[in-house]
Structure formats: C-alpha cells, structure tokens
Design a protein around this motif. Structure first.
Motif, PDB file in Angstrom:
ATOM      1  N   VAL A 127       0.839  -1.205   0.000  1.00  0.00           N
ATOM      2  CA  VAL A 127       0.000   0.000   0.000  1.00  0.00           C
ATOM      3  C   VAL A 127       0.871   1.251   0.000  1.00  0.00           C
ATOM      4  O   VAL A 127       0.636   2.204  -0.760  1.00  0.00           O
ATOM      5  N   VAL A 128       1.896   1.261   0.848  1.00  0.00           N
ATOM      6  CA  VAL A 128       2.810   2.405   0.914  1.00  0.00           C
ATOM      7  C   VAL A 128       3.481   2.622  -0.435  1.00  0.00           C
ATOM      8  O   VAL A 128       3.560   3.748  -0.946  1.00  0.00           O
ATOM      9  N   GLY A 129       3.972   1.548  -1.039  1.00  0.00           N
ATOM     10  CA  GLY A 129       4.648   1.652  -2.322  1.00  0.00           C
ATOM     11  C   GLY A 129       3.733   2.132  -3.432  1.00  0.00           C
ATOM     12  O   GLY A 129       4.147   2.933  -4.283  1.00  0.00           O
ATOM     13  N   VAL A 130       2.498   1.651  -3.449  1.00  0.00           N
ATOM     14  CA  VAL A 130       1.538   2.066  -4.480  1.00  0.00           C
ATOM     15  C   VAL A 130       1.299   3.576  -4.415  1.00  0.00           C
ATOM     16  O   VAL A 130       1.261   4.267  -5.445  1.00  0.00           O
ATOM     17  N   ILE A 131       1.143   4.109  -3.208  1.00  0.00           N
ATOM     18  CA  ILE A 131       0.920   5.550  -3.041  1.00  0.00           C
ATOM     19  C   ILE A 131       2.132   6.346  -3.513  1.00  0.00           C
ATOM     20  O   ILE A 131       2.002   7.345  -4.232  1.00  0.00           O
ATOM     21  N   LEU A 132       3.323   5.905  -3.142  1.00  0.00           N
ATOM     22  CA  LEU A 132       4.546   6.586  -3.566  1.00  0.00           C
ATOM     23  C   LEU A 132       4.713   6.532  -5.086  1.00  0.00           C
ATOM     24  O   LEU A 132       5.099   7.517  -5.720  1.00  0.00           O
ATOM     25  N   GLY A 133       4.421   5.382  -5.666  1.00  0.00           N
ATOM     26  CA  GLY A 133       4.550   5.237  -7.117  1.00  0.00           C
ATOM     27  C   GLY A 133       3.558   6.100  -7.871  1.00  0.00           C
ATOM     28  O   GLY A 133       3.894   6.683  -8.912  1.00  0.00           O
ATOM     29  N   ALA A 134       2.326   6.199  -7.369  1.00  0.00           N
ATOM     30  CA  ALA A 134       1.320   7.052  -8.011  1.00  0.00           C
ATOM     31  C   ALA A 134       1.739   8.511  -7.953  1.00  0.00           C
ATOM     32  O   ALA A 134       1.549   9.272  -8.912  1.00  0.00           O
ATOM     33  N   VAL A 166      -1.865 -11.790  -4.693  1.00  0.00           N
ATOM     34  CA  VAL A 166      -1.045 -10.580  -4.537  1.00  0.00           C
ATOM     35  C   VAL A 166      -1.213  -9.663  -5.744  1.00  0.00           C
ATOM     36  O   VAL A 166      -1.396  -8.440  -5.588  1.00  0.00           O
ATOM     37  N   ILE A 167      -1.156 -10.218  -6.938  1.00  0.00           N
ATOM     38  CA  ILE A 167      -1.302  -9.410  -8.153  1.00  0.00           C
ATOM     39  C   ILE A 167      -2.698  -8.797  -8.234  1.00  0.00           C
ATOM     40  O   ILE A 167      -2.868  -7.635  -8.627  1.00  0.00           O
ATOM     41  N   LEU A 168      -3.716  -9.567  -7.836  1.00  0.00           N
ATOM     42  CA  LEU A 168      -5.075  -9.052  -7.842  1.00  0.00           C
ATOM     43  C   LEU A 168      -5.229  -7.901  -6.847  1.00  0.00           C
ATOM     44  O   LEU A 168      -5.797  -6.851  -7.174  1.00  0.00           O
ATOM     45  N   ILE A 169      -4.706  -8.076  -5.627  1.00  0.00           N
ATOM     46  CA  ILE A 169      -4.775  -7.008  -4.628  1.00  0.00           C
ATOM     47  C   ILE A 169      -4.025  -5.772  -5.109  1.00  0.00           C
ATOM     48  O   ILE A 169      -4.483  -4.632  -4.950  1.00  0.00           O
ATOM     49  N   SER A 170      -2.848  -5.986  -5.707  1.00  0.00           N
ATOM     50  CA  SER A 170      -2.069  -4.874  -6.243  1.00  0.00           C
ATOM     51  C   SER A 170      -2.862  -4.092  -7.281  1.00  0.00           C
ATOM     52  O   SER A 170      -2.877  -2.854  -7.277  1.00  0.00           O
ATOM     53  N   ALA A 171      -3.535  -4.812  -8.184  1.00  0.00           N
ATOM     54  CA  ALA A 171      -4.326  -4.147  -9.226  1.00  0.00           C
ATOM     55  C   ALA A 171      -5.482  -3.353  -8.621  1.00  0.00           C
ATOM     56  O   ALA A 171      -5.774  -2.228  -9.047  1.00  0.00           O
ATOM     57  N   LEU A 172      -6.135  -3.930  -7.612  1.00  0.00           N
ATOM     58  CA  LEU A 172      -7.248  -3.223  -6.966  1.00  0.00           C
ATOM     59  C   LEU A 172      -6.764  -1.966  -6.235  1.00  0.00           C
ATOM     60  O   LEU A 172      -7.395  -0.905  -6.304  1.00  0.00           O
ATOM     61  N   LEU A 173      -5.628  -2.083  -5.542  1.00  0.00           N
ATOM     62  CA  LEU A 173      -5.060  -0.932  -4.845  1.00  0.00           C
ATOM     63  C   LEU A 173      -4.694   0.181  -5.818  1.00  0.00           C
ATOM     64  O   LEU A 173      -4.990   1.358  -5.600  1.00  0.00           O
ATOM     65  N   ARG A 174      -4.040  -0.194  -6.913  1.00  0.00           N
ATOM     66  CA  ARG A 174      -3.625   0.807  -7.886  1.00  0.00           C
ATOM     67  C   ARG A 174      -4.834   1.457  -8.557  1.00  0.00           C
ATOM     68  O   ARG A 174      -4.814   2.650  -8.863  1.00  0.00           O
ATOM     69  N   THR A 175      -5.881   0.681  -8.784  1.00  0.00           N
ATOM     70  CA  THR A 175      -7.094   1.252  -9.360  1.00  0.00           C
ATOM     71  C   THR A 175      -7.673   2.324  -8.441  1.00  0.00           C
ATOM     72  O   THR A 175      -8.063   3.416  -8.895  1.00  0.00           O
ATOM     73  N   ALA A 176      -7.720   2.019  -7.142  1.00  0.00           N
ATOM     74  CA  ALA A 176      -8.249   2.981  -6.177  1.00  0.00           C
ATOM     75  C   ALA A 176      -7.383   4.243  -6.097  1.00  0.00           C
ATOM     76  O   ALA A 176      -7.890   5.371  -6.120  1.00  0.00           O
TER      77      ALA A 176
END
Length: 243
Positions: free
Chosen positions: A77-84, A168-178
């Motif tokens: 989650v932390v990484g997704v926010i930083l990457g966005a 993991v990949i599915l959760i990652s995709a859902l997090l990035r979508t949000a």
C-alpha cells in the motif's frame, strides 16, 4: 498504425500472461512507451491486468498462504501511493530510465538464476519487497517480478506459490485502481475507449497463452520472455536518453 502496434503488443503480452500467469506488463510496457505517454500506458495496463486476473481467477483459495499476504500487503500500500505520486508529479525521463534499467536487471537476474533450490528469504524482506513492488507497480505497472522474487523464496510448494502470487497481483491491481482513481490518473477521456477497443486482444491473448502452455516447453517460454524483456528494456533506455 499506432492502434495496430498497440493491439499486437497487448495480444503478445497477454499470450505470455496466459502461459505464465503473470508478466504481461513487463512485456508490454517497454513497447507501449515507444508510442504512448507513460501516464496513459500505465493505467491502460493496470485495467487490462485487472480484467485478465479476474478472468483467469484463482480457483485455489485454500492454497493461499495468508500470513505472507498479511506481511506483504501493508507495505505494498505504501509503495503504491509513492509510485502514483511519482507518476503524477515527476518528469517521465528518469521514470523511463528507471523502467529500462529495472527491466534489464530483472531479465539478467532471471537468466543467471538456477532452477535448483534457493535459500529461503527472511520475512523481513516483505518490507522492501512490498514497498518497491508497489512503487514499480504504480509507476510502471511492473511490480509483479518483485513480489515473485520474494515469494518464490518464501513458499516452496508450487500450488501455494501460484495461488498466493495470483492473489497478490489481484490485490495490487485493486489498490492501484483505487489510488489512480483518487489521483486523477484514470480521468483521461481516451482511456475508456482504449480499454474497450483493446479488451478483445487481451482476452484473445489470454486464451492463446493458455492453449500454448500445454504445447511449448517451459524453458523455451522462459528464454523467449527474457529475451523480449532485455530488448524492450534497452529500447526504453534509448528512448529516454533521446527524449
């Protein structure tokens, strides 16, 4: 011509996905950024990945190693926010350079790795793996290899590994979508049209890959994918240096 190249890229990438269960973005992104802006290519691959993952599904929930999810996902989650944030506010040239270097390093690392037994990674590696995977997942749509490198050294049973990496990949995709939705990265008016027009090629690729998986030797698939990654990563670096 641009649409034809994009359609061919998507079909090829999801053929790889159908054969291996992951890796579509790693194959597609180096080609897509040659004729699409990074800020358009990443959300495009995200939504196609989400559709493909849901389509293939994970039929072995009982094999998922949930303790690994509990340690990896919060860091993701932390990484997704930083990457966005990086994708929204950073200049794309260093991002493209990072993408190219990352793709080449991943290909070289995989080529050098053996098929034998690997040492088990400490659970503490879930922190950098989750954060870095989230960053690359958001910024480049290519976090899967980071999670794979970590989980393959944590889970020895292949059925459990495949089920866990799929979730993991599915959760990652859902997090990035949000996150992408909250930051406006999904507001591009042409994105929906791209998704609708390219979805048939995504689906065709998945079915083709699933059929080929039983007919092509795994080591040949592996060499083909890694060769494509190396060439694609090099092309991205050249494009970034001349942009």
């Amino acid at each position: 011509m641009s649409f034809l190249l994009t359609a061919l890229t998507i079909t090829g990438a999801y053929t790889v996905f159908g054969m291996t269960g992951f890796g579509a973005a790693m194959v597609a992104m180096p080609a897509l950024v040659q004729f699409k802006p990074l800020a358009h290519a990443v959300p495009l691959m995200l939504l196609l990945d989400l559709a493909a993952t849901l389509m293939v599904g994970s039929r072995s929930w009982r094999n998922v190693v949930f303790p690994e999810l509990l340690s990896l996902v919060p860091c993701m989650v932390v990484g997704v926010i930083l990457g966005a944030a990086a994708l929204s506010y950073m200049d794309t040239k260093p991002l493209l350079l990072c993408l190219g270097v990352f793709v080449i390093c991943n290909a070289v690392w995989s080529l050098r790795s053996t098929d034998g037994q690997t040492n088990q990674a400490s659970a503490g590696w879930s922190i950098p793996s989750g954060v870095i995977g989230g960053i690359f997942g958001s910024a480049f749509g290519t976090g899967g290899p980071i999670y794979t490198i970590y989980l393959v050294r944590r889970i020895t049973d292949m059925a459990s590994f495949r089920a866990t990496i799929a979730v993991v990949i599915l959760i990652s995709a859902l997090l990035r979508t949000a996150v992408f939705g909250a930051t406006g990265l999904l507001s591009d008016s042409t994105l929906l049209l791209s998704i609708l027009s390219l979805s048939p090629f995504c689906i065709a690729g998945v079915f083709a890959g699933s059929a080929l998986r039983r007919r092509v030797a795994p080591h040949r698939i592996r060499k083909l994918v890694l060769s494509l990654l190396f060439v694609g990563g090099s092309a991205v670096i050249v494009r970034a240096l001349h942009s």
